[in-house]
Design a protein around this motif. Structure first.
Motif, PDB file in Angstrom:
ATOM      1  N   SER A   1      -7.229   0.993  -0.109  1.00  0.00           N
ATOM      2  CA  SER A   1      -7.317   1.776  -1.353  1.00  0.00           C
ATOM      3  C   SER A   1      -5.968   2.158  -1.945  1.00  0.00           C
ATOM      4  CB  SER A   1      -8.136   3.046  -1.116  1.00  0.00           C
ATOM      5  OG  SER A   1      -9.440   2.735  -0.699  1.00  0.00           O
TER       6      SER A   1
ATOM      7  N   GLU B   1      -1.589   1.546   5.028  1.00  0.00           N
ATOM      8  CA  GLU B   1      -2.525   2.173   4.098  1.00  0.00           C
ATOM      9  C   GLU B   1      -1.840   3.029   3.041  1.00  0.00           C
ATOM     10  OE1 GLU B   1      -6.507   2.418   6.927  1.00  0.00           O
ATOM     11  OE2 GLU B   1      -5.326   4.234   6.583  1.00  0.00           O
TER      12      GLU B   1
ATOM     13  N   GLU C   1      -7.157  11.150  -2.492  1.00  0.00           N
ATOM     14  CA  GLU C   1      -7.974   9.940  -2.428  1.00  0.00           C
ATOM     15  C   GLU C   1      -8.353   9.427  -3.815  1.00  0.00           C
ATOM     16  OE1 GLU C   1      -8.618   8.121   0.316  1.00  0.00           O
ATOM     17  OE2 GLU C   1      -7.195   9.544   1.186  1.00  0.00           O
TER      18      GLU C   1
ATOM     19  N   GLY D   1     -10.039  -1.388  -3.356  1.00  0.00           N
ATOM     20  CA  GLY D   1     -10.047  -0.518  -2.185  1.00  0.00           C
ATOM     21  C   GLY D   1     -11.257  -0.772  -1.325  1.00  0.00           C
ATOM     22  N   SER D   2     -11.034  -1.423  -0.177  1.00  0.00           N
ATOM     23  CA  SER D   2     -12.119  -1.696   0.760  1.00  0.00           C
ATOM     24  C   SER D   2     -11.563  -1.641   2.173  1.00  0.00           C
ATOM     25  CB  SER D   2     -12.738  -3.072   0.475  1.00  0.00           C
ATOM     26  OG  SER D   2     -11.761  -4.082   0.622  1.00  0.00           O
ATOM     27  N   VAL D   3     -12.449  -1.700   3.141  1.00  0.00           N
ATOM     28  CA  VAL D   3     -12.030  -1.655   4.545  1.00  0.00           C
ATOM     29  C   VAL D   3     -12.058  -3.076   5.099  1.00  0.00           C
ATOM     30  CG1 VAL D   3     -12.572  -0.787   6.841  1.00  0.00           C
ATOM     31  CG2 VAL D   3     -12.874   0.699   4.851  1.00  0.00           C
TER      32      VAL D   3
ATOM     33  N   ASP E   1      -7.880   0.385   5.503  1.00  0.00           N
ATOM     34  CA  ASP E   1      -8.343   0.739   4.164  1.00  0.00           C
ATOM     35  C   ASP E   1      -7.263   0.330   3.147  1.00  0.00           C
ATOM     36  OD1 ASP E   1      -9.298   1.852   1.857  1.00  0.00           O
ATOM     37  OD2 ASP E   1      -9.612   3.860   2.673  1.00  0.00           O
TER      38      ASP E   1
END
Length: 453
Positions: free
Chosen positions: A310, A258, A50, A297-299, A308
């Motif tokens: 990211s 993603e 991550e 990086g956001s939802v 997501d």
């Protein structure tokens, strides 16, 4: 999808791109490394994955030099979800226009369609077998199927007849026969999208939920009449849809977006702030600030669930004639750490573009002529002349790169494309003389060149 990266080293990625794009080695190298880094990230410990962010790239160069093609070919190479958007089409929240989150929603929609098509192909053979059995039951019903006391002789005779008819079905001998059957009338799901008032997310509604009982639902039957080959396709689609789980499709599509998704943002230079222009354009720094959270990086909410961003790879591109990458807001610059400059195309590049790539224009036109039974040949001197005229046209007018070759080739071959098919035209050899005859008058006249080339 991600396992496709494993067999591709950066050198192999560049070799694949070389098949379609001439030159621009620095850009190819950058995207190849970015692609391999996605696989490398997945080999690291889970807690570190991550933390590793994508190597987003800004490609700097004039139009028609291969920026979009590099990104598009890259996505095809690993079958990754891909979307191209133009930064100039977006506006800051509160103004009429597209909101930046729509690019993620569109990417997710593309991925769902892509995954669904792949899964449908995987069950195609199984669906065909079931469809044939259904058709066979319509053409020759099995009257012994639900009987307790089955006559062995009748059963054997029926099995022989069904085997014979199945063979005819497979061979296509019954394709034009008409059949009638009861089919489920399940309406196709449809969605409406509209731009909501400023400050609100774009809403999406399922028409099935909106209309409810106004449309016939599952279980309601209607009589259908069609030819066997049409019924076969109908049953294959029906069975494929039943075997492909919508939930599984969405799950795989979200994972693909993603971890493997690529968003190509063209014309990013159009939203760079240029102080020397003496005015502030709301479609510039405002759009950058709206775009920043997605790149960071956001939802993002979509009708398929939250996505997501990211680890989506962002590749931006622009000519940067007036502005420069440093005119982007500092936070945006930081999210595009890789800068690569693409070179303007020369006459020598045009010569290579005309013949070397697997989808070279000369090969495309040869295939088009072959469709009308005409063999098209290009002499080397003719290719050199076409390249010269393309370079000259770019010099005299706006430089649109390799796109100029399309216009040049169409002007050169227009007469023959109109005349075909013709019994008098079975072979055409394009010579330097022919190229000069067709193009010299156009290129010498600035007015003609401006309108035609």
């Amino acid at each position: 999808m991600s396992n496709l990266y494993e067999g591709l080293t950066p050198k192999e990625v560049v070799e694949e791109l070389d098949k379609y794009i001439v030159g621009q080695d620095a850009a190819k190298r950058s995207v190849a490394i970015a692609l391999r880094n996605r696989w490398r990230r997945q080999q690291t410990p889970a807690e570190l994955q991550e933390e590793i962010v994508p190597n987003n790239i800004i490609m700097i160069g004039p139009t028609g030099v291969g920026k979009t093609e590099i990104a598009r070919r890259l996505s095809r190479l690993v079958d990754a979800p891909f979307i191209k958007v133009e930064a100039s089409k977006f506006t800051e929240v509160g103004y009429v226009g597209r909101d930046v989150e729509s690019m993620v929603r569109e990417l997710m929609g593309n991925a769902v369609n892509q995954i669904r098509t792949q899964m449908m192909e995987d069950v195609q053979l199984q669906a065909e077998d079931i469809a044939r059995e259904k058709l066979l039951d319509i053409l020759l019903p099995n009257t012994q199927k639900n009987k307790k006391d089955v006559d062995p002789e009748k059963k054997e005779r029926l099995e022989r007849s069904r085997a014979k008819m199945m063979k005819q079905l497979i061979n296509g001998d019954l394709d034009e026969r008409e059949v009638e059957f009861r089919g489920e009338d399940i309406p196709t799901a449809a969605t409406f999208e509209f731009f909501a008032p400023p400050g609100m997310d774009m809403a999406e509604f399922d028409i099935g939920e909106m209309l409810g009982n106004l449309l016939p639902g599952p279980g309601k039957k209607k009589r259908m009449k069609m030819k066997v080959h049409e019924a076969m396709n109908h049953f294959i689609d029906q069975e494929s849809n039943r075997m492909v789980s919508k939930e599984k499709v969405v799950e795989l599509a979200r994972d693909a977006v993603e971890n493997d998704g690529i968003i190509f943002i063209d014309e990013i230079d159009k939203i760079a702030s240029v102080p020397s222009q003496g005015h502030v354009d709301v479609s510039r720094s405002g759009v950058q600030r709206d775009l920043l959270p997605i790149v960071e990086g956001s939802v993002v909410p979509t009708k398929y669930g939250a996505v997501d961003t990211s680890h989506i790879l962002f590749i931006a591109a622009g000519a940067f004639h007036i502005s420069k990458p440093s005119d982007l807001i500092p936070e945006m610059q930081g999210r595009f750490p890789i800068r690569v400059e693409l070179q303007s195309l020369t006459q020598a590049d045009f010569e290579r573009i005309l013949v070397e790539p697997e989808n070279a224009l000369t090969k495309q036109y040869q295939a088009l002529f072959a469709a009308d039974n005409c063999k098209l040949r290009f002499q080397r001197t003719a290719v050199a002349e076409i390249a010269r005229y393309a370079a000259l046209a770019n010099e005299k007018m706006e430089d649109i790169g390799a796109r100029r070759l399309h216009t040049i080739m169409n002007t050169l071959l227009d007469e023959y494309l109109f005349e075909m098919p013709s019994p008098h035209l079975s072979t055409l050899t394009v010579t330097a003389k022919l190229v000069n005859e067709k193009l010299s008058r156009v290129i010498e006249s600035e007015d003609l060149a401006r309108f035609i080339l």
